[in-house]
Enzyme design. Sequence first.
Site, PDB file in Angstrom:
ATOM      1  N   TYR A 171       0.791  -1.230   0.000  1.00 24.73           N
ATOM      2  CA  TYR A 171       0.000   0.000   0.000  1.00 24.73           C
ATOM      3  C   TYR A 171       0.828   1.286   0.000  1.00 24.73           C
ATOM      4  CZ  TYR A 171      -3.649  -3.328   1.133  1.00 24.73           C
ATOM      5  OH  TYR A 171      -4.512  -4.386   1.105  1.00 24.73           O
ATOM      6  N   ALA A 185     -11.623  -4.858   2.490  1.00 24.14           N
ATOM      7  CA  ALA A 185     -11.998  -6.274   2.487  1.00 24.14           C
ATOM      8  C   ALA A 185     -13.508  -6.495   2.342  1.00 24.14           C
ATOM      9  CB  ALA A 185     -11.481  -6.954   3.751  1.00 24.14           C
ATOM     10  N   HIS A 198     -15.142  -7.905  -0.915  1.00 20.93           N
ATOM     11  CA  HIS A 198     -15.222  -9.326  -1.230  1.00 20.93           C
ATOM     12  C   HIS A 198     -16.217 -10.085  -0.364  1.00 20.93           C
ATOM     13  CE1 HIS A 198     -11.593  -7.970  -3.131  1.00 20.93           C
ATOM     14  NE2 HIS A 198     -11.111  -7.642  -1.956  1.00 20.93           N
ATOM     15  N   ASP A 233     -25.919  -3.977  -1.801  1.00 27.03           N
ATOM     16  CA  ASP A 233     -27.335  -3.600  -1.797  1.00 27.03           C
ATOM     17  C   ASP A 233     -27.516  -2.106  -1.557  1.00 27.03           C
ATOM     18  OD1 ASP A 233     -28.109  -6.214  -2.285  1.00 27.03           O
ATOM     19  OD2 ASP A 233     -28.709  -6.621  -0.200  1.00 27.03           O
ATOM     20  N   ILE A 243      -6.232   0.374  -4.144  1.00 26.74           N
ATOM     21  CA  ILE A 243      -4.853   0.833  -4.262  1.00 26.74           C
ATOM     22  C   ILE A 243      -4.003  -0.238  -4.939  1.00 26.74           C
ATOM     23  CG2 ILE A 243      -2.809   1.506  -2.934  1.00 26.74           C
ATOM     24  CD1 ILE A 243      -4.898   2.639  -0.828  1.00 26.74           C
ATOM     25  N   SER A 244      -4.170  -1.474  -4.505  1.00 25.90           N
ATOM     26  CA  SER A 244      -3.406  -2.587  -5.087  1.00 25.90           C
ATOM     27  C   SER A 244      -4.200  -3.209  -6.233  1.00 25.90           C
ATOM     28  CB  SER A 244      -3.105  -3.643  -4.025  1.00 25.90           C
ATOM     29  OG  SER A 244      -4.294  -4.288  -3.615  1.00 25.90           O
ATOM     30  N   ARG A 304      -3.526 -10.569  -6.335  1.00 25.36           N
ATOM     31  CA  ARG A 304      -3.371 -10.940  -4.925  1.00 25.36           C
ATOM     32  C   ARG A 304      -4.040 -12.280  -4.635  1.00 25.36           C
ATOM     33  NH1 ARG A 304      -4.331  -6.139  -1.173  1.00 25.36           N
ATOM     34  NH2 ARG A 304      -3.315  -7.592   0.236  1.00 25.36           N
ATOM     35  N   ARG A 339      -9.506 -12.253  -3.059  1.00 20.97           N
ATOM     36  CA  ARG A 339      -9.607 -10.842  -3.466  1.00 20.97           C
ATOM     37  C   ARG A 339      -9.938 -10.673  -4.951  1.00 20.97           C
ATOM     38  NH1 ARG A 339      -7.474  -7.675   0.845  1.00 20.97           N
ATOM     39  NH2 ARG A 339      -6.103  -8.882   2.177  1.00 20.97           N
TER      40      ARG A 339
END
Length: 140
Positions: A22, A72, A75, A82, A96-97, A102, A106
Amino acid sequence: MKILIINGPNLNLLGTREPEIYGSRTFESYLQELREMIDGDEIEYLQSNHEGDIIDFLHNTDADGVILNAGAYTHTSLAIADAIAGISTPVIEVHISNTASREAIRHTSLIAPVCRGTITGFGLNSYFLAAQAFIMGHVR
């Protein structure tokens, strides 16, 4: 134009959390630079480690567009998906990544199908690219 940036869980740790993934810059220092680059447009920023707060931010926004890094929750959260589907404000998902490079968990985003677009892998500049999409009228 008013743009709301919402950052999800653990993004308050940018600058110290896994700098090899990051980077070593805090979001607050980047946000100051982003506001200067997006001169004339308003950028509001909210961050929470709590799913319900993110949903409330989405429900209550008066912004013209939302840039969302759900962390997170991207995922795992059907509830955030919704919430996005339930509002008329356009949302761009950012990371960012490069999440596709990964861990396998992810690779799937539950929010991507209800977002106007997704930008991943450009570091903190992912936020700038999303803001540009709104400002240039590519997202409505």
